[in-house]
Design an enzyme around this catalytic site. Structure first.
Site, PDB file in Angstrom:
ATOM      1  N   THR A 120      12.295   6.864 -37.539  1.00  0.00           N
ATOM      2  CA  THR A 120      13.379   6.128 -36.907  1.00  0.00           C
ATOM      3  C   THR A 120      12.847   4.807 -36.360  1.00  0.00           C
ATOM      4  O   THR A 120      11.763   4.362 -36.755  1.00  0.00           O
ATOM      5  CB  THR A 120      14.059   6.996 -35.817  1.00  0.00           C
ATOM      6  OG1 THR A 120      15.256   6.353 -35.377  1.00  0.00           O
ATOM      7  CG2 THR A 120      13.152   7.230 -34.617  1.00  0.00           C
ATOM      8  N   ASN A 121      13.594   4.138 -35.497  1.00  0.00           N
ATOM      9  CA  ASN A 121      13.133   2.878 -34.901  1.00  0.00           C
ATOM     10  C   ASN A 121      13.619   2.796 -33.459  1.00  0.00           C
ATOM     11  O   ASN A 121      14.257   3.727 -32.957  1.00  0.00           O
ATOM     12  CB  ASN A 121      13.630   1.688 -35.733  1.00  0.00           C
ATOM     13  CG  ASN A 121      15.138   1.672 -35.824  1.00  0.00           C
ATOM     14  OD1 ASN A 121      15.831   1.504 -34.832  1.00  0.00           O
ATOM     15  ND2 ASN A 121      15.661   1.888 -37.025  1.00  0.00           N
ATOM     16  N   ARG A 122      13.315   1.684 -32.790  1.00  0.00           N
ATOM     17  CA  ARG A 122      13.560   1.594 -31.348  1.00  0.00           C
ATOM     18  C   ARG A 122      14.975   1.175 -30.957  1.00  0.00           C
ATOM     19  O   ARG A 122      15.251   0.932 -29.790  1.00  0.00           O
ATOM     20  CB  ARG A 122      12.555   0.613 -30.726  1.00  0.00           C
ATOM     21  CG  ARG A 122      11.160   1.222 -30.607  1.00  0.00           C
ATOM     22  CD  ARG A 122      10.156   0.202 -30.138  1.00  0.00           C
ATOM     23  NE  ARG A 122      10.593  -0.508 -28.943  1.00  0.00           N
ATOM     24  CZ  ARG A 122      10.044  -1.632 -28.498  1.00  0.00           C
ATOM     25  NH1 ARG A 122       9.037  -2.165 -29.168  1.00  0.00           N
ATOM     26  NH2 ARG A 122      10.492  -2.202 -27.416  1.00  0.00           N
TER      27      ARG A 122
END
Ligand code: CTP
Ligand code: CA
Length: 214
Positions: free
Chosen positions: A21-23
Protein backbone atom coordinates in the site's frame (compact mmCIF):
# COMPACT_ATOMS: atom_id res chain seq x y z
CA UNK A 1 -24.16 17.87 -10.83
CA UNK A 2 -23.30 14.18 -10.48
CA UNK A 3 -19.75 13.96 -9.19
CA UNK A 4 -17.50 10.92 -8.75
CA UNK A 5 -14.48 11.18 -6.43
CA UNK A 6 -11.83 8.48 -5.91
CA UNK A 7 -9.83 8.61 -2.69
CA UNK A 8 -7.45 6.82 -0.37
CA UNK A 9 -4.78 4.24 -1.07
CA UNK A 10 -5.39 0.80 -2.54
CA UNK A 11 -4.23 -2.45 -0.94
CA UNK A 12 -2.67 -5.12 -3.11
CA UNK A 13 -2.57 -8.52 -1.39
CA UNK A 14 0.67 -10.52 -1.27
CA UNK A 15 -0.62 -13.42 0.82
CA UNK A 16 -3.51 -13.87 3.31
CA UNK A 17 -1.89 -11.56 5.90
CA UNK A 18 0.19 -9.06 3.90
CA UNK A 19 -0.36 -6.34 1.32
CA UNK A 20 1.34 -3.50 -0.56
CA UNK A 21 0.00 0.00 0.00
CA UNK A 22 1.12 3.64 0.36
CA UNK A 23 0.88 6.55 2.79
CA UNK A 24 -2.33 8.11 1.45
CA UNK A 25 -4.73 8.91 4.33
CA UNK A 26 -7.70 9.72 2.10
CA UNK A 27 -8.09 13.17 3.73
CA UNK A 28 -7.80 15.20 0.52
CA UNK A 29 -10.30 13.04 -1.42
CA UNK A 30 -12.80 12.94 1.46
CA UNK A 31 -12.52 16.73 1.83
CA UNK A 32 -13.23 17.16 -1.91
CA UNK A 33 -16.25 14.80 -1.70
CA UNK A 34 -17.56 16.67 1.35
CA UNK A 35 -17.13 20.09 -0.27
CA UNK A 36 -19.08 19.00 -3.40
CA UNK A 37 -21.87 17.58 -1.21
CA UNK A 38 -22.03 20.75 0.90
CA UNK A 39 -22.33 22.77 -2.32
CA UNK A 40 -25.49 20.74 -3.09
CA UNK A 41 -24.14 18.20 -5.59
CA UNK A 42 -24.72 14.43 -5.76
CA UNK A 43 -21.47 12.72 -4.86
CA UNK A 44 -20.27 9.14 -5.21
CA UNK A 45 -17.09 8.48 -3.26
CA UNK A 46 -15.11 5.39 -4.31
CA UNK A 47 -12.44 4.83 -1.71
CA UNK A 48 -9.71 2.43 -0.74
CA UNK A 49 -9.24 1.61 2.96
CA UNK A 50 -8.94 4.66 5.25
CA UNK A 51 -9.74 5.40 8.90
CA UNK A 52 -12.02 8.33 7.98
CA UNK A 53 -15.78 8.68 8.44
CA UNK A 54 -17.78 8.96 5.23
CA UNK A 55 -18.95 12.61 4.90
CA UNK A 56 -22.71 13.26 5.30
CA UNK A 57 -24.88 13.07 2.17
CA UNK A 58 -22.17 11.29 0.18
CA UNK A 59 -22.83 7.90 -1.51
CA UNK A 60 -20.00 5.53 -0.74
CA UNK A 61 -18.50 2.46 -2.39
CA UNK A 62 -15.57 0.97 -0.48
CA UNK A 63 -12.96 -0.93 -2.49
CA UNK A 64 -9.66 -2.59 -1.64
CA UNK A 65 -7.54 -3.18 -4.73
CA UNK A 66 -6.72 -1.09 -7.82
CA UNK A 67 -8.56 -3.67 -9.94
CA UNK A 68 -11.74 -3.26 -7.83
CA UNK A 69 -11.51 0.53 -8.02
CA UNK A 70 -11.13 0.29 -11.82
CA UNK A 71 -14.26 -1.87 -12.05
CA UNK A 72 -16.43 0.29 -9.78
CA UNK A 73 -15.37 3.55 -11.46
CA UNK A 74 -16.01 2.00 -14.90
CA UNK A 75 -19.52 1.02 -13.80
CA UNK A 76 -20.52 4.53 -12.65
CA UNK A 77 -18.44 7.01 -14.68
CA UNK A 78 -20.65 7.36 -17.77
CA UNK A 79 -23.51 9.04 -15.86
CA UNK A 80 -21.22 11.55 -14.11
CA UNK A 81 -20.78 15.22 -15.03
CA UNK A 82 -17.55 15.66 -13.12
CA UNK A 83 -14.91 13.14 -11.98
CA UNK A 84 -12.05 13.90 -9.59
CA UNK A 85 -9.40 11.20 -9.18
CA UNK A 86 -7.67 11.83 -5.87
CA UNK A 87 -6.86 8.20 -5.02
CA UNK A 88 -3.26 7.05 -4.68
CA UNK A 89 -3.73 3.90 -6.73
CA UNK A 90 -1.03 1.21 -6.63
CA UNK A 91 0.89 1.19 -9.91
CA UNK A 92 1.90 -2.46 -9.51
CA UNK A 93 0.29 -5.45 -7.87
CA UNK A 94 1.67 -8.92 -7.04
CA UNK A 95 1.50 -11.18 -10.11
CA UNK A 96 -0.08 -13.84 -7.91
CA UNK A 97 -1.43 -13.91 -4.38
CA UNK A 98 0.15 -16.70 -2.34
CA UNK A 99 -2.68 -18.93 -1.06
CA UNK A 100 -0.88 -19.48 2.27
CA UNK A 101 1.25 -17.14 4.40
CA UNK A 102 4.70 -16.89 2.81
CA UNK A 103 7.26 -18.48 5.17
CA UNK A 104 10.68 -16.85 5.76
CA UNK A 105 12.90 -19.34 4.07
CA UNK A 106 15.72 -17.83 2.00
CA UNK A 107 17.88 -14.76 2.80
CA UNK A 108 16.06 -12.78 0.14
CA UNK A 109 12.65 -12.85 -1.43
CA UNK A 110 11.62 -11.75 -4.93
CA UNK A 111 8.07 -10.57 -5.47
CA UNK A 112 6.93 -10.35 -9.06
CA UNK A 113 4.71 -7.31 -9.65
CA UNK A 114 2.58 -6.50 -12.67
CA UNK A 115 1.23 -3.10 -13.70
CA UNK A 116 -2.32 -2.19 -12.63
CA UNK A 117 -4.80 -0.53 -14.99
CA UNK A 118 -4.64 3.26 -15.01
CA UNK A 119 -8.15 4.24 -13.87
CA UNK A 120 -7.87 7.95 -14.72
CA UNK A 121 -6.13 6.98 -17.96
CA UNK A 122 -9.13 4.76 -18.84
CA UNK A 123 -11.70 7.56 -18.36
CA UNK A 124 -11.67 9.10 -21.85
CA UNK A 125 -11.06 5.97 -23.91
CA UNK A 126 -12.28 2.75 -22.31
CA UNK A 127 -14.98 4.39 -20.14
CA UNK A 128 -16.13 6.96 -22.76
CA UNK A 129 -16.31 9.79 -20.21
CA UNK A 130 -16.94 13.22 -21.79
CA UNK A 131 -17.44 15.32 -18.64
CA UNK A 132 -14.98 17.42 -16.68
CA UNK A 133 -12.01 15.29 -15.68
CA UNK A 134 -9.62 16.20 -12.86
CA UNK A 135 -6.52 14.25 -11.84
CA UNK A 136 -4.03 14.64 -9.04
CA UNK A 137 -0.28 14.24 -9.46
CA UNK A 138 1.95 13.32 -6.53
CA UNK A 139 5.54 14.26 -7.40
CA UNK A 140 8.89 14.51 -5.62
CA UNK A 141 10.67 16.31 -8.51
CA UNK A 142 9.90 18.26 -11.72
CA UNK A 143 6.42 19.00 -10.40
CA UNK A 144 4.96 21.00 -13.27
CA UNK A 145 6.57 19.08 -16.14
CA UNK A 146 5.43 15.73 -14.71
CA UNK A 147 1.93 17.04 -13.95
CA UNK A 148 1.58 18.44 -17.50
CA UNK A 149 2.54 15.06 -18.96
CA UNK A 150 -0.34 13.52 -16.95
CA UNK A 151 -2.72 16.35 -17.99
CA UNK A 152 -2.25 15.65 -21.71
CA UNK A 153 -1.58 11.92 -21.47
CA UNK A 154 -4.79 11.20 -19.53
CA UNK A 155 -7.03 13.78 -21.25
CA UNK A 156 -7.66 15.85 -18.10
CA UNK A 157 -9.15 19.35 -17.89
CA UNK A 158 -7.09 19.99 -14.75
CA UNK A 159 -4.28 18.28 -12.85
CA UNK A 160 -3.76 19.22 -9.22
CA UNK A 161 -0.03 18.81 -8.64
CA UNK A 162 1.28 18.01 -5.25
CA UNK A 163 4.91 18.13 -4.06
CA UNK A 164 5.13 15.16 -1.69
CA UNK A 165 8.85 15.47 -1.03
CA UNK A 166 8.40 17.55 2.15
CA UNK A 167 6.59 16.88 5.43
CA UNK A 168 3.41 18.85 5.99
CA UNK A 169 2.01 18.53 2.49
CA UNK A 170 0.42 15.79 0.50
CA UNK A 171 0.37 12.26 1.85
CA UNK A 172 -0.96 11.76 5.32
CA UNK A 173 -0.79 15.43 6.37
CA UNK A 174 -3.50 17.85 7.49
CA UNK A 175 -2.56 20.64 5.09
CA UNK A 176 -1.51 20.79 1.48
CA UNK A 177 0.09 23.11 -1.08
CA UNK A 178 -0.82 22.49 -4.69
CA UNK A 179 -0.19 23.81 -8.18
CA UNK A 180 -3.14 23.81 -10.57
CA UNK A 181 -2.16 22.84 -14.13
CA UNK A 182 -4.77 23.76 -16.74
CA UNK A 183 -4.11 23.21 -20.47
CA UNK A 184 -3.55 26.95 -20.93
CA UNK A 185 -2.28 28.22 -17.55
CA UNK A 186 -0.72 27.34 -14.21
CA UNK A 187 -1.83 28.58 -10.80
CA UNK A 188 -0.01 28.07 -7.50
CA UNK A 189 -2.21 27.99 -4.41
CA UNK A 190 -0.84 28.89 -0.97
CA UNK A 191 -0.49 26.28 1.79
CA UNK A 192 -3.86 25.64 3.46
CA UNK A 193 -5.74 23.00 5.45
CA UNK A 194 -7.11 20.30 3.15
CA UNK A 195 -10.72 21.26 3.99
CA UNK A 196 -10.17 24.87 2.84
CA UNK A 197 -8.24 23.80 -0.21
CA UNK A 198 -11.05 21.39 -1.09
CA UNK A 199 -13.60 24.24 -1.03
CA UNK A 200 -11.45 26.34 -3.40
CA UNK A 201 -10.86 23.35 -5.66
CA UNK A 202 -14.57 22.59 -5.87
CA UNK A 203 -15.31 26.19 -6.91
CA UNK A 204 -12.57 26.06 -9.54
CA UNK A 205 -13.78 22.69 -10.88
CA UNK A 206 -17.41 23.88 -11.07
CA UNK A 207 -16.32 27.03 -12.98
CA UNK A 208 -14.31 24.84 -15.34
CA UNK A 209 -17.32 22.57 -15.88
CA UNK A 210 -19.70 25.47 -16.57
CA UNK A 211 -17.26 26.94 -19.11
CA UNK A 212 -16.90 23.53 -20.77
CA UNK A 213 -20.65 22.94 -21.20
CA UNK A 214 -21.60 26.52 -22.12
N1 CTP B 1 -4.29 7.02 -11.22
C1 CTP B 1 -5.31 6.13 -11.50
N2 CTP B 1 -5.02 4.79 -11.66
C2 CTP B 1 -3.76 4.34 -11.54
C3 CTP B 1 -2.70 5.25 -11.23
C4 CTP B 1 -3.02 6.58 -11.08
O1 CTP B 1 -6.48 6.54 -11.60
N3 CTP B 1 -3.51 3.03 -11.70
C5 CTP B 1 -4.63 8.45 -11.11
C6 CTP B 1 -4.46 9.03 -9.72
O2 CTP B 1 -5.68 8.92 -8.98
C7 CTP B 1 -4.13 10.48 -10.04
C8 CTP B 1 -3.39 10.40 -11.36
O3 CTP B 1 -3.75 9.15 -11.95
O4 CTP B 1 -5.28 11.27 -10.25
C9 CTP B 1 -1.90 10.52 -11.26
O5 CTP B 1 -1.40 9.56 -10.35
P1 CTP B 1 0.16 9.47 -10.10
O6 CTP B 1 0.46 8.30 -9.23
O7 CTP B 1 0.66 10.83 -9.70
O8 CTP B 1 0.69 9.24 -11.60
P2 CTP B 1 0.97 7.95 -12.46
O9 CTP B 1 0.29 8.16 -13.78
O10 CTP B 1 0.64 6.70 -11.73
O11 CTP B 1 2.54 8.05 -12.72
P3 CTP B 1 3.78 7.94 -11.66
O12 CTP B 1 3.27 7.27 -10.40
O13 CTP B 1 4.79 7.14 -12.40
O14 CTP B 1 4.21 9.37 -11.41
CA1 CA C 1 1.37 6.28 -9.59
Amino acid sequence: MNVLVTAGPTREPIDPVRFLTNRSSGKMGYAVAEAFAKAGHTVLLVSGPTSLDVPDYVDFVPVTTAAEMHEVVGHHLKRMDIAVFVAAVADYTPAKVAPQKIKKEGDSLMLELVKTKDILGSARGEFGFAGTLVGFAAETENLEANARRKLTGKGCDLVVANDVSEEGRGFDSHGNEVTLCFPDRTLELPHAPKSELAKDLVETILDLHLTKIS
